[in-house]
Enzyme design. Structure first.
Site, short mmCIF file in Angstrom:
data_model
loop_
_atom_site.label_atom_id
_atom_site.label_comp_id
_atom_site.label_asym_id
_atom_site.label_seq_id
_atom_site.Cartn_x
_atom_site.Cartn_y
_atom_site.Cartn_z
N GLU A 1 0.83 -1.20 0.00
CA GLU A 1 0.00 0.00 0.00
C GLU A 1 0.87 1.25 0.00
OE1 GLU A 1 0.93 1.49 2.92
OE2 GLU A 1 1.91 -0.40 3.41
N GLU B 1 4.73 -0.44 1.49
CA GLU B 1 4.73 -0.67 0.04
C GLU B 1 4.63 -2.15 -0.33
OE1 GLU B 1 8.15 1.26 -1.70
OE2 GLU B 1 7.70 3.18 -0.73
#
Length: 359
Positions: free
Chosen positions: A175, A319
């Site tokens: 994310e 991430e």
């Protein structure tokens, strides 16, 4: 609209017969029983997922969901909100950010998904599923309507279907979104019925002491105001969640539905996994933990999911960066199961082993 109740009814757990066959093979491999620890456990769990004793991870993919969060307005994040857009743009342009480099190093395809980032993108490398220009501020009202939660979950579920149809062997998720350690902590607390933010809320990316105290206050007050239903992941997401979290939740459910292994990253990723487990506990059987996050909410969620992360690297990038590294470790586990010879094949006397116990 997906029929979520039908999906729940059709979920099935691990194949116990395949797992027993995998345990038996592990006992026959040329090594002391149990000596490869989690590597053995991974290969046995994988057998339960696929129904096959020998598995390979040839095709790997990581879905990175981007979204902004309305609660950012409360001053709960240290970085500027526009950094969400900047980073997603960098990922798409192939500028060598953390997730780009780590995916490339580990042979993992990266798929970028805009769930609700403020601003437009004009890139063929970003899938446009923008449902809102960021959620609303959950300190003032609902983060998003229930129907938006379902739409976001459907997006995540559709990517699991895509992975199945295109022959991927394993999924990861990540994310990007300023303020999403706040939404993750709020969702974890709501799932686990935790009222004291000291137990579950971490500092995130570099908050000052004053801002950290405020972050905990914002979360505690929001949970008290909204009183989310711990048994209903849609209610939790609607009240204190994020669009990235909702998509992740759908991806985890989809992974279980399509019987695909999925790797969990850090605190935001594990919040999605915990929410999926509230949809159905079966989803947790398809999870592999990558690295241990320093966020306290992560530890609580991992305990609730009985998840054993395989790496302790002090990582806190997000991430999805832990997933590709974990997939390479899992490659090793599958290679052991597939390629190591057995005592029987090499005609090694095993009489001495009958009284030896694995830990």
């Amino acid at each position: 609209m997906l029929d979520w109740e039908k999906i729940k009814e059709e979920l099935t757990g691990l194949d116990e017969q395949a797992m027993e066959a995998a345990r038996e093979r592990q006992l026959q491999l040329l090594k002391p029983a149990g000596s490869l620890g989690l590597l053995e456990d991974m290969s046995i769990q994988m057998a339960g997922i696929t129904g096959k004793v020998k598995n390979r991870l040839h095709k790997k993919i990581l879905f990175l969901f981007g979204a902004d969060n309305g609660v950012y307005a409360e001053g709960i994040a240290a970085s500027p909100q526009e950094l969400t857009h900047t980073l997603m743009d960098f990922y798409a342009r192939g500028i060598q950010c953390g997730i780009n480099v780590i995916c490339q190093a580990n042979g993992v395809e990266l798929r970028l998904v805009d769930m609700g980032i403020k601003g437009e993108f004009h890139s063929p490398n970003i899938d446009d599923h923008k449902l809102m220009w960021g959620t609303d501020n959950f300190a003032k009202g609902l983060a998003m309507p229930r129907d938006t939660v379902f739409k976001a979950m459907e997006v995540g579920f559709s990517y699991a279907r895509y992975a199945k149809e295109n022959g991927y062997d394993i999924l990861g998720n990540g994310e990007v979104g300023m303020g999403n350690t706040t939404t993750a902590a709020a969702c974890i607390m709501a799932c686990l019925g935790i009222q004291d933010p000291e137990q579950a809320v971490g500092r995130g990316a570099g908050l000052t002491d004053e801002a950290f105290v405020h972050k905990k206050e914002v979360i505690a007050k929001a949970l008290e105001m909204h009183k989310p239903d711990a048994s209903d992941p849609v209610d939790i997401l609607s009240k204190v969640g994020g669009l990235d979290l909702a998509a992740m939740t759908g991806l985890y459910i989809g992974a279980a539905y399509y019987r695909l292994p999925i790797v969990v990253d850090g605190v935001i990723s594990i919040a999605g996994a915990l929410l999926a487990s509230r949809f159905s506990p079966i989803t947790s059987q398809f999870l592999f933990g990558s690295h241990v996050s320093k966020e306290p909410g992560y530890v609580l969620a991992a305990q609730a999911l009985n998840l054993k992360p395989m790496l302790m690297l002090g990582m806190r990038l997000g991430e999805g960066s832990g997933c590709p590294v974990a997939m390479t470790v899992m490659d090793t586990a599958m290679s052991v199961m597939c390629n190591m010879n057995t005592f029987g094949e090499e005609k090694v006397d095993q009489e001495y082993r009958k009284d030896i116990k694995a830990d």
